[in-house]
Design a protein around this motif. Sequence first.
Motif, PDB file in Angstrom:
ATOM      1  N   MET A 179       0.825  -1.184   0.000  1.00 14.31           N
ATOM      2  CA  MET A 179       0.000   0.000   0.000  1.00 14.31           C
ATOM      3  C   MET A 179       0.869   1.247   0.000  1.00 14.31           C
ATOM      4  SD  MET A 179      -3.169  -1.211   2.495  1.00 14.31           S
ATOM      5  CE  MET A 179      -2.939   0.166   3.512  1.00 14.31           C
ATOM      6  N   ILE A 180       1.949   1.212   0.745  1.00 13.76           N
ATOM      7  CA  ILE A 180       2.828   2.379   0.798  1.00 13.76           C
ATOM      8  C   ILE A 180       3.478   2.613  -0.555  1.00 13.76           C
ATOM      9  CG2 ILE A 180       4.942   3.294   1.836  1.00 13.76           C
ATOM     10  CD1 ILE A 180       4.076   1.857   4.422  1.00 13.76           C
ATOM     11  N   GLN A 198       2.491   7.269  -6.655  1.00 16.53           N
ATOM     12  CA  GLN A 198       1.347   8.012  -7.180  1.00 16.53           C
ATOM     13  C   GLN A 198       0.531   7.170  -8.161  1.00 16.53           C
ATOM     14  OE1 GLN A 198       2.771  11.770  -8.637  1.00 16.53           O
ATOM     15  NE2 GLN A 198       3.408  12.432  -6.614  1.00 16.53           N
ATOM     16  N   ALA A 199       0.226   5.950  -7.724  1.00 16.07           N
ATOM     17  CA  ALA A 199      -0.580   5.046  -8.530  1.00 16.07           C
ATOM     18  C   ALA A 199      -2.000   5.579  -8.625  1.00 16.07           C
ATOM     19  CB  ALA A 199      -0.581   3.651  -7.906  1.00 16.07           C
ATOM     20  N   SER A 200      -2.753   4.997  -9.529  1.00 14.70           N
ATOM     21  CA  SER A 200      -4.130   5.451  -9.714  1.00 14.70           C
ATOM     22  C   SER A 200      -4.972   5.113  -8.486  1.00 14.70           C
ATOM     23  CB  SER A 200      -4.741   4.796 -10.947  1.00 14.70           C
ATOM     24  OG  SER A 200      -4.919   3.410 -10.718  1.00 14.70           O
ATOM     25  N   LYS A 201      -6.109   5.765  -8.361  1.00 17.56           N
ATOM     26  CA  LYS A 201      -7.001   5.507  -7.227  1.00 17.56           C
ATOM     27  C   LYS A 201      -7.485   4.068  -7.241  1.00 17.56           C
ATOM     28  CE  LYS A 201      -8.598  10.192  -6.498  1.00 17.56           C
ATOM     29  NZ  LYS A 201      -9.727  11.098  -6.386  1.00 17.56           N
ATOM     30  N   THR A 202      -7.658   3.507  -8.424  1.00 17.57           N
ATOM     31  CA  THR A 202      -8.104   2.116  -8.537  1.00 17.57           C
ATOM     32  C   THR A 202      -7.039   1.171  -7.980  1.00 17.57           C
ATOM     33  OG1 THR A 202      -9.333   2.695 -10.528  1.00 17.57           O
ATOM     34  CG2 THR A 202      -8.944   0.366 -10.139  1.00 17.57           C
TER      35      THR A 202
END
Length: 60
Positions: free
Chosen positions: A1-2, A8-12
């Motif tokens: 998760m970190i 800066q991965a996508s919200k999905t």
Amino acid sequence: MIVTASTQASKTAIAFAILLALVTVPPVIAYATVVHRTCRSIDPRAKTIGLVPMLIMTVL
């Protein structure tokens, strides 16, 4: 998760990482409890950390 958040991965992707973490934590706690009880049945004098510290360390 970190890693997903820091890259800066996508919200999905972040939502999927959180969902995956939530799905995998309960089986780990259940397995740790079974192993602990098995160890205690082999050696009743074995030390225990208790349920609350185990839950706290699992979350952290």
